[in-house]
Design an enzyme around this catalytic site. Structure first.
Site, PDB file in Angstrom:
ATOM      1  N   GLU A   1      14.205  -3.235   3.821  1.00 14.41           N
ATOM      2  CA  GLU A   1      13.978  -2.081   4.687  1.00 14.41           C
ATOM      3  C   GLU A   1      12.540  -2.173   5.167  1.00 14.41           C
ATOM      4  OE1 GLU A   1      13.420  -1.888   1.398  1.00 14.41           O
ATOM      5  OE2 GLU A   1      11.330  -1.287   1.684  1.00 14.41           O
TER       6      GLU A   1
ATOM      7  N   SER B   1      -5.858  -2.497   3.642  1.00 11.73           N
ATOM      8  CA  SER B   1      -4.506  -3.028   3.439  1.00 11.73           C
ATOM      9  C   SER B   1      -3.959  -3.843   4.597  1.00 11.73           C
ATOM     10  CB  SER B   1      -3.546  -1.880   3.115  1.00 11.73           C
ATOM     11  OG  SER B   1      -3.573  -0.896   4.130  1.00 11.73           O
TER      12      SER B   1
ATOM     13  N   LYS C   1       1.563  -6.878   2.326  1.00 10.96           N
ATOM     14  CA  LYS C   1       3.002  -6.962   2.067  1.00 10.96           C
ATOM     15  C   LYS C   1       3.475  -8.379   1.711  1.00 10.96           C
ATOM     16  CE  LYS C   1       4.360  -2.630   3.246  1.00 10.96           C
ATOM     17  NZ  LYS C   1       3.402  -2.134   4.214  1.00 10.96           N
TER      18      LYS C   1
HETATM   19  C1  PLP Z   1       3.158  -0.773   4.516  1.00  9.18           C
HETATM   20  C2  PLP Z   1       1.724  -0.541   4.612  1.00  9.18           C
HETATM   21  C3  PLP Z   1       1.082   0.451   3.845  1.00  9.18           C
HETATM   22  C4  PLP Z   1       1.813   1.423   2.958  1.00  9.18           C
HETATM   23  O1  PLP Z   1       2.571   0.864   1.950  1.00  9.18           O
HETATM   24  P1  PLP Z   1       2.103   0.897   0.428  1.00  9.18           P
HETATM   25  O2  PLP Z   1       3.300   0.437  -0.310  1.00  9.18           O
HETATM   26  O3  PLP Z   1       1.732   2.302   0.098  1.00  9.18           O
HETATM   27  O4  PLP Z   1       0.959  -0.026   0.294  1.00  9.18           O
HETATM   28  C5  PLP Z   1      -0.291   0.552   3.920  1.00  9.18           C
HETATM   29  N1  PLP Z   1      -1.013  -0.254   4.743  1.00  9.18           N
HETATM   30  C6  PLP Z   1      -0.426  -1.195   5.515  1.00  9.18           C
HETATM   31  C7  PLP Z   1      -1.290  -2.033   6.385  1.00  9.18           C
HETATM   32  C8  PLP Z   1       0.955  -1.366   5.468  1.00  9.18           C
HETATM   33  O5  PLP Z   1       1.507  -2.304   6.237  1.00  9.18           O
END
Ligand code: PLP
Length: 418
Positions: A122, A393, A100
């Site tokens: 948000e 992620s 993010k």
């Molecule tokens: C917010 C988040 C997601 C999902 O958001 P995307 O916009 O689909 O990437 C996935 N993994 C983590 C660790 C997150 O914090």
């Protein structure tokens, strides 16, 4: 609600095939136009790119590694033959613990350059809120984060983090008290303070130009991963797998591979308690085409077009919409979309922790839950061992209470209630 540009056969700004666009109150159109112009006059400049890249290197810690997961690769292969090489793109090692921050830093830097004096956002899991609060602290801008009260309760550590970083967290009690409702309130705030306020959206969703802007900032993930895979194994991977909430980490890692025909792309949505129970967040798998939060995309809704509540153990995937570019990639067949249940995600957290020593976020775990299936499918199709890049992620520290309660119910200190 009005549409300021129409879809057509030729690429139209803000459209991905028939998806995307700008379905917003007229009061927001000038602000979205201003943002679209700023993409060209500010983001595209060498000076902006140099400043943002400098922050990615020296503040976020990029490039993030692409590491091989050898023990996990053996664990997903019941035959014990070498089915697949797995490569993990480690966005969990970014400052603040997830991808993010790539987008938040880009957008808050843009807000500063546009002369905005206040930033709103948000958040679902709280990761985007933390990333935005972090960027605002770095640039000295006041920050308010809208968050569903359900998420405030289950993501307490991130709420504390945002407050420590100087942000105001605004709990949202309407609807399902999750991300969708937080986004509604953030849009409402923006309508009334549009002159002074920059709205920092956390995923590749929302009205044009947000899906494009966010994807642009997250594409750094795929650009690095593609070059790192070529360097590490002398070839492109056979597949890339990533989890899908709004779709920003997935689009960021997919985009640089879109024209590599030999690289299969898989997104994994949240199947919650199971698709058949109706309690899930599998928007691409189960949704219909509709409008949510200013853009046309797949949406979870009933026969009357009423948006349904989404359900997922992971707050970051608990969203009944999805970014428009993924809807287009689904319909044109370039990417495939699978799903994983809450229980499968929990099992994947445990497996990755024990085989690789990495505690992944519950969101991320959905991608890991399907990586064995993807590897088996492709290995059977190609008749050889394959290589798969997994978008890791984010890290799982924020999910500790839920993980302890669900995976170690007898030993969680203090009850471990989520
Ligand atoms: C917010 C988040 C997601 C999902 O958001 P995307 O916009 O689909 O990437 C996935 N993994 C983590 C660790 C997150 O914090």
């Amino acid at each position: 609600m009005q549409q300021s540009s129409a879809p057509g056969a030729a690429p139209v700004a803000g459209y991905f095939g028939p998806f995307g666009g700008r379905f917003v109150a007229e009061t927001l159109v000038p602000a979205l136009d201003e943002l679209a112009r700023a993409r060209e006059t500010i983001v595209a400049t060498e000076a902006f790119q140099a400043e943002w890249r400098g922050l990615l290197a020296n503040y976020v810690g990029r490039p993030t590694p692409l590491g091989e997961a050898k023990r996990l690769a053996r664990a997903i292969d019941p035959t014990g033959r070498s089915l697949a090489r797995l490569w993990l793109k480690r966005e969990d090692l970014c400052h603040t613990g997830a991808h993010k921050i790539n987008n938040a830093l880009g957008q808050v830097l843009l807000a500063k350059k546009m002369g905005k004096t206040r930033v709103i956002a948000e958040t679902g899991a709280g990761q985007h809120g933390v990333a935005t609060a972090t960027a605002c602290a770095l640039f000295g801008l006041p920050c308010e984060v809208y968050m569903g009260s359900e998420d405030v309760a289950r993501q307490a550590p991130n709420v504390g983090r945002m407050r420590l970083l100087g942000a105001k967290v605004v709990p949202v009690d309407s609807g399902s008290k999750t991300l969708k409702d937080a986004m509604n309130d953030a849009l409402r705030d923006w309508v009334t303070h549009v002159q002074s306020t920059y709205y920092c959206i956390g995923s590749a969703a929302g009205p044009h130009p947000y899906p494009e802007l966010v994807a642009e900032f997250q594409t750094v993930i795929g650009v690095e991963a593609r070059a790192q895979a070529l360097l590490a194994q002398g070839a492109l991977p056979d597949a890339v797998v990533a989890c899908i909430g709004g779709g920003s980490n997935a689009i960021g890692i997919f985009r640089p591979f879109l024209s590599d025909a030999g690289v299969a792309l898989f997104g994994v949505e949240a199947a919650g308690e199971g698709i058949a129970t109706g309690r899930h967040a599998a928007t691409l798998g189960q949704g219909r085409v509709g409008v949510l939060h200013g853009s046309k995309s797949y949406v979870l809704c009933d026969d009357g077009g009423q948006v349904l509540e989404a359900h997922s153990i992971s707050a970051g995937l608990d969203y009944p919409g999805v970014g428009p570019e993924h809807s287009w990639l689904k319909d044109n067949g370039r990417a495939s979309y699978l799903s994983a249940t809450d229980d499968e995600a929990l099992a994947a957290v445990a497996l990755v922790a024990r085989t690789e020593g990495i505690l992944v976020a519950l969101e991320t775990a959905h991608a890991f839950a399907r990586v064995g299936d993807v590897a088996r499918l492709l290995a059977a199709k190609l008749g050889r061992p394959v290589s798969v890049v997994v978008g890791l992620s984010g890290r799982g520290d924020k999910d500790l209470a839920t993980l302890l309660a669900r995976l170690l119910p007898d030993s969680s200190p203090g009850g471990g209630a989520s």
